[in-house]
Design an enzyme around this catalytic site. Structure first.
Site, short mmCIF file in Angstrom:
data_model
loop_
_atom_site.label_atom_id
_atom_site.label_comp_id
_atom_site.label_asym_id
_atom_site.label_seq_id
_atom_site.Cartn_x
_atom_site.Cartn_y
_atom_site.Cartn_z
N TYR A 105 0.84 -1.19 0.00
CA TYR A 105 0.00 0.00 0.00
C TYR A 105 0.87 1.25 0.00
O TYR A 105 2.00 1.24 0.47
CB TYR A 105 -1.03 0.02 1.13
CG TYR A 105 -0.54 -0.12 2.55
CD1 TYR A 105 0.17 0.89 3.18
CD2 TYR A 105 -0.85 -1.26 3.30
CE1 TYR A 105 0.57 0.78 4.50
CE2 TYR A 105 -0.46 -1.39 4.62
CZ TYR A 105 0.25 -0.37 5.22
OH TYR A 105 0.65 -0.48 6.53
N CYS A 106 0.34 2.32 -0.60
CA CYS A 106 1.05 3.58 -0.77
C CYS A 106 2.46 3.37 -1.32
O CYS A 106 3.46 3.77 -0.73
CB CYS A 106 1.12 4.34 0.56
SG CYS A 106 1.53 6.11 0.36
#
Length: 276
Positions: free
Chosen positions: A146-147
């Site tokens: 994620y990110c």
């Protein structure tokens, strides 16, 4: 040879790691903007702020464009998470009591510090925090996390930290979330479900990440040892002391408090608009 940004005449330390569940993540971003201003204009020395938030999902601005954001937010809230939108780019990240966040806030009124040099300062700090662990830290994008970003920090291909920067009013805040304990894959799976609910396979102009939970882990998992925020804070103070003539702890000043209130109100208004 370019001098390390960790080497400063003095370091001011602000410790927000033990404020508890009531500490709102919107406050953290308002604090860093406030400190950017103080450091940028020279009324504060270079500052390190450490912070922990409980059960919070921090969304990036792009996440507010998800077609079914309201349903995704309700899913996270049902699982006990508060959801906020930060005042910068990037995408969703998970914060909880096992995630240590560190901000290095540096002066750059002349705009001589390029983006990579800011990232390298944080990478240098994390390498110093883990000295003696006999691990190799890679700084590259971990696809499936994620990110994702070009300065994802990983060990053996598993991401445990992400770095971002915010530049404001002559100051730079280099920020990292450091997953210390608990399951990195479980955090990633939560964000995976959030995106599935918020997208429902709909085509969007922006490509949101396809998260593979196994690409993420905590440092405790990777090092196969117990770690704590308190251990890391002690080590952080030792490192900064070795890099400066003086370190001192403080809270924000009266002048900073007034600016903080303004910045916090902006965060509140931004979040209100994002979720209308």
């Amino acid at each position: 040879m370019v001098k390390s940004l960790l080497t400063q005449p003095e370091w001011r330390i602000i410790d927000h790691t033990s404020l508890g569940p009531s500490f709102d993540a919107m406050q953290s971003f308002a604090y860093d903007d406030t400190l950017c201003f103080s450091v940028g204009k020279g009324s504060s020395p270079s500052t390190t702020r450490a912070w922990v938030h409980h059960n919070t999902i921090v969304l990036g601005i792009q996440d507010t464009k998800l077609p079914f954001l309201k349903e995704g937010k309700e899913f996270l809230e049902k699982h006990g998470y508060r959801v906020i939108v930060r005042n910068s780019g990037g995408l969703a990240v998970v914060l909880d009591e096992g995630v240590l966040n560190i901000s290095l806030i540096l002066p750059d009124a002349q705009k001589h510090i390029d983006i990579n040099r800011g990232y390298d300062a944080m990478l240098e700090l994390i390498n110093a925090l883990l000295v003696g662990e006999e691990v190799s830290i890679d700084a590259r994008e971990i696809v499936g996390s994620y990110c994702p970003g070009s300065y994802d920090l990983s060990i053996a291909g598993k991401k445990f930290a992400g770095i971002s920067q915010r530049r404001l009013r002559g100051g730079i805040a280099v920020q990292i979330y450091l997953c210390l304990t608990n399951s990195g894959a479980e955090r990633a799976d939560l964000v995976r479900q959030f995106y599935e609910i918020s997208l429902k396979n709909e085509e969007t102009r922006f490509d949101f990440p396809k998260i593979v939970p196994e690409t993420m882990a905590s440092l405790s998992e990777l090092l196969q040892k117990e770690l704590s925020v308190q251990q890391m804070m002690l080590r952080l103070l030792q490192i900064l002391k070795s890099k400066s003539n003086q370190i001192f702890t403080s809270q924000i000043t009266a002048n900073e408090s007034n600016l903080f209130q303004e910045n916090y109100q902006r965060m509140v208004e931004r979040n209100h608009k994002a979720f209308i």
